[in-house]
Design an enzyme around this catalytic site. Structure first.
Site, short mmCIF file in Angstrom:
data_model
loop_
_atom_site.label_atom_id
_atom_site.label_comp_id
_atom_site.label_asym_id
_atom_site.label_seq_id
_atom_site.Cartn_x
_atom_site.Cartn_y
_atom_site.Cartn_z
N ASP A 74 -3.67 -9.68 28.37
CA ASP A 74 -3.61 -10.79 29.26
C ASP A 74 -2.46 -11.46 29.73
O ASP A 74 -2.10 -12.17 30.75
CB ASP A 74 -4.88 -11.72 29.25
CG ASP A 74 -4.82 -12.44 27.84
OD1 ASP A 74 -4.07 -11.96 27.08
OD2 ASP A 74 -5.82 -12.95 27.61
N ASP A 453 -4.10 -19.97 18.93
CA ASP A 453 -5.53 -19.44 18.79
C ASP A 453 -5.59 -19.10 17.24
O ASP A 453 -6.65 -18.98 16.90
CB ASP A 453 -5.62 -18.11 19.64
CG ASP A 453 -5.75 -18.53 20.95
OD1 ASP A 453 -6.17 -19.52 21.47
OD2 ASP A 453 -5.54 -17.42 21.97
#
Length: 741
Positions: A74, A453
């Site tokens: 992404d 993350d």
């Protein structure tokens, strides 16, 4: 671990892209070579190995070449798989600073008739502030590229990024390509992607807020297009087809209930002439709570519901088992054999279902799965064992090996060769968004990292994923702060988004951690950057919510047991400790362009130099190691500034006109000042530079093949190895460069 992906240039609401039917074309630029090692720069660049860490949104095996596959991410570019070497090769590292928006890959296409040809549709965001998309095309499997800039925006890091593929080589003509866009309908090229125009005759009407064309798939000599903008009415079609490349029609008889869903992916079984389509009630990867799998017998037009398990049941603990369906892949060697994946299944954990009889019965591969994540230990997420995965929308079956299945998750790519034993198939693919870096002057590890993350990691080796995985006690999602006491390097502190605690300290250089005994109430909702003074006796913690709201900073002198508010500290600023004097802290107020300093270990701050650049929160203040009051301010396009009197005054550095981030490393032989590393501009190009003479002159140390898009977060040198530099990227992990010797 449920990990939100808001840390990477957060997606803004809405879209400025409008429905367009204008031609989009561009002359090709000169091919760009994505070389594996540096050339003219005199540096060799490699990834610090972590292993994946980001959302793999698509995997595509070449149907005519054994062992050849491509993957897209992404925000981290595209990769080519070499089965003999067992690793991925990055294909888009040549994209530079101005092209940061092209590191997101919306779709990949290969030409079955020409094995060397591969195409990439690039564009991370479709928002008004992002640049337009582009198509890269290669004749040599991505070794070199030609580029066409589009007049439309693509959205590889937006909702629906796991759908696809949205790019397709026409099965009747290798010169013809189709590209599905989110907000601008269907595009067509008749010259192998060199120029593009709106496809005539496509009946679906694009909107400024929908998903548009979510996939394109070849069905014999026909092309089918999935449409993601249905309104849920009985007459809404979400699947179209063309037999001649000109006339399009809605596929008749679409199953009841699917009109209210988004078709996510499709795969065609050439043996049985059946098209399988997965559906969900949202584009994903988040937000899905319902879905199904249907197949169409293309010769007769008959549909069948072959959903493995209906969403909406109840798990053993009473939780609602909601999810959608994502990936689908057919076995090219065995008729009626295929796999599908669930997506967004948090209560009972996502799985991959496999059938050998066209969907009459299914087996969950999760039930017998045995995982080996020893190569990437962070995948245990601080627990005893890994989970099967989440955000499973990328799924592929090797056309030459029926038992070789791979699927992508929000953090890695798993593969199996026997349908039971699974391991990350991720070597060479690094997608981490990097936020902080420290290179300790002593100790086992040459690098500590704070990451989007996946928290904080302790890198015992640069060539292997950290053996301890994510720093535990507590486990964080995204790290927001990481700091080391300059005169006591065994003491390290960190901050980030955690479930129960948001700050922690280490007394062994970052190997093990303990949460602070207490924390300010605001830390739960707005953990921000943290600093420790030179001897580790005082902590300063600044607080910034992810939406940008700033709060008062707090101070602790008892290792995080008690905290007091510092009203004189500029809200949201990053605290910077003086590396030589433990009584000194600094902060740069970006709202007013003022340097503030504390001479009482952070109790109070007073203004010093003013009139400096203001208005941008990404200005960066750093202190030169081993020196008191030697400060450097990277002010982006306003240039570079230096103070040698603790911020009482600053002088502009004349050798560069833009500076985005700056750090220090071991001095060159014979030099009495540390080497300086910078991402900035000394001429016309933004690049990575080193200076061995206190920023009087600069040498570019990356090259055109190694640019990695946006690299403005952190750059530091190694204090123990002259010439070694660590560079944070926003989706290509940690890059480290060393001089060729």
């Amino acid at each position: 671990m449920r990990t939100p992906r808001l840390s990477r240039r957060a997606v803004l609401a809405g879209s400025a892209a409008a429905v367009a039917a204008t031609a989009v074309s561009s002359a090709a630029v000169s091919p760009a070579v994505a070389a594996p090692v540096a050339g003219a720069s005199g540096y060799r660049w490699r990834n610090v190995v972590i292993g994946g860490t980001g959302f793999v949104t698509g995997v595509l095996f070449h149907p005519a070449v054994r062992g050849l596959a491509y993957a897209r991410t992404d925000i981290g570019g595209a990769y080519r798989w070499d089965d003999r070497a067992g690793r991925w090769t990055p294909l888009t590292d040549h994209l530079g600073w101005d092209d940061w928006n092209l590191l997101g890959v919306e779709a990949i296409a290969v030409d079955p008739a020409h094995p060397g040809r591969v195409y990439l549709a690039l564009g991370t965001y479709a928002q008004s502030w992002a640049g337009n998309g582009a198509v890269l095309r290669s004749e040599d499997r991505g070794a070199t590229w030609s580029r066409t800039d589009l007049d439309v925006k693509l959205g590889a890091n937006e909702d629906g990024r796991g759908a696809g593929e949205r790019l397709l080589v026409d099965p009747r003509d290798s010169d013809t390509l189709w590209l599905g866009t989110r907000h601008d309908g269907l595009l067509k090229s008749t010259d192998r992607g060199a120029t593009w125009a709106a496809a005539s005759g496509f009946p679906a009407k694009a909107s400024a807020s929908g998903q548009g064309v979510v996939f394109l798939v070849a069905v014999g000599r026909a092309v089918y297009a999935g449409w993601g903008d249905g309104d849920g009415t009985s007459g809404t079609a979400n699947l179209y087809r063309t037999a001649d490349g000109t006339a399009w029609e809605a596929v008749p008889g679409q199953p009841s209930g699917t009109a209210a869903k988004v078709p996510i992916r499709a795969a065609y079984d050439t043996h049985t002439r059946e098209l399988y389509v997965t559906y969900a009630n949202a584009p994903g990867p988040n937000g899905q709570s319902d879905g199904s799998v249907h197949k169409l017998r293309t010769a007769t037009g008959k549909w069948a519901d072959v959903t493995p398990v209906k969403p909406g049941g109840t798990t053993d603990d009473g939780s609602a088992d909601t999810f959608g369906y994502g990936g689908v892949a057919v076995d090219a060697r065995r008729p009626g054999t295929l796999a599908v994946s669930t997506n967004n299944r948090w209560a009972d954990v996502d799985t991959v279902y496999r059938t050998t009889n066209g969907g009459r019965t299914w087996t969950s591969l999760k039930d017998a799965a045995v995982f080996d994540v020893s190569e990437t230990p962070y995948l245990k997420w601080g627990d005893d064992k890994p989970k099967f995965g989440w955000w499973i929308q990328a799924l592929a079956v090797d056309p030459y090996d029926s038992k070789h299945i791979v699927y992508g998750t929000g953090a890695t790519l798993y593969g199996t060769r026997d349908l039971k034993r699974w391991a990350p198939q991720i070597r060479g693919l690094e997608e981490t968004a990097v936020r902080q870096l420290i290179s300790p002057p002593v100790g086992e590890a040459h690098l500590l990292s704070g990451l989007g993350d996946i928290g904080v990691m302790y890198h015992e080796r640069l060539t292997a994923s950290p053996a301890r995985g994510m720093a535990a006690n507590p486990v964080f999602g995204s790290a927001t702060g990481l700091a080391q006491a300059a005169a006591r390097p065994s003491y390290v502190v960190r901050a980030g988004w955690g479930d129960n605690a948001n700050g922690a300290c280490s007394n062994d250089g970052g190997r093990t951690w303990a949460p602070f005994e207490a924390q300010p109430d605001i830390a739960k909702d707005a953990p921000g950057p943290i600093a420790t003074n030179a001897d580790g006796s005082a902590l300063l913690w600044s607080f910034v919510h992810w939406d940008g709201t700033k709060y008062a900073a707090h101070r602790s002198t008892d290792n995080g047991t008690t905290w007091s508010e510092i009203s004189s500290f500029p809200k949201g600023a990053t605290p910077v400790a003086d590396p030589a004097d433990p009584t000194l802290f600094y902060a740069y107020d970006t709202d007013t362009g003022t340097l503030l300093a504390s001479t009482d270990s952070g109790r109070s701050f007073t203004a010093r130099a003013g009139g400096l650049p203001s208005g941008d929160a990404q200005f960066k203040l750093v202190a030169a190691p081993g020196r008191s009051g030697d400060l450097w301010l990277s002010a982006k396009w306003n240039g570079l500034y230096r103070s040698t009197d603790g911020g009482a005054s600053f002088s502009k550095v004349a050798s560069c006109w833009a500076s985005y981030t700056l750090g220090f490393g071991k001095a060159a032989g014979g030099a009495d000042y540390p080497a300086i590393y910078q991402v900035g501009s000394t001429d016309t190009i933004t690049a990575v530079y080193r200076s061995d003479d206190e920023a009087k002159t600069w040498t570019r140390i990356n090259d055109d093949a190694h640019q990695w898009g946006w690299t403005g977060e952190v750059v530091i040198g190694d204090p123990r190895v002259y010439g070694r530099v660590y560079l944070a990227t926003n989706g290509r992990g940690i890059q480290y460069g060393e001089p060729l010797r």
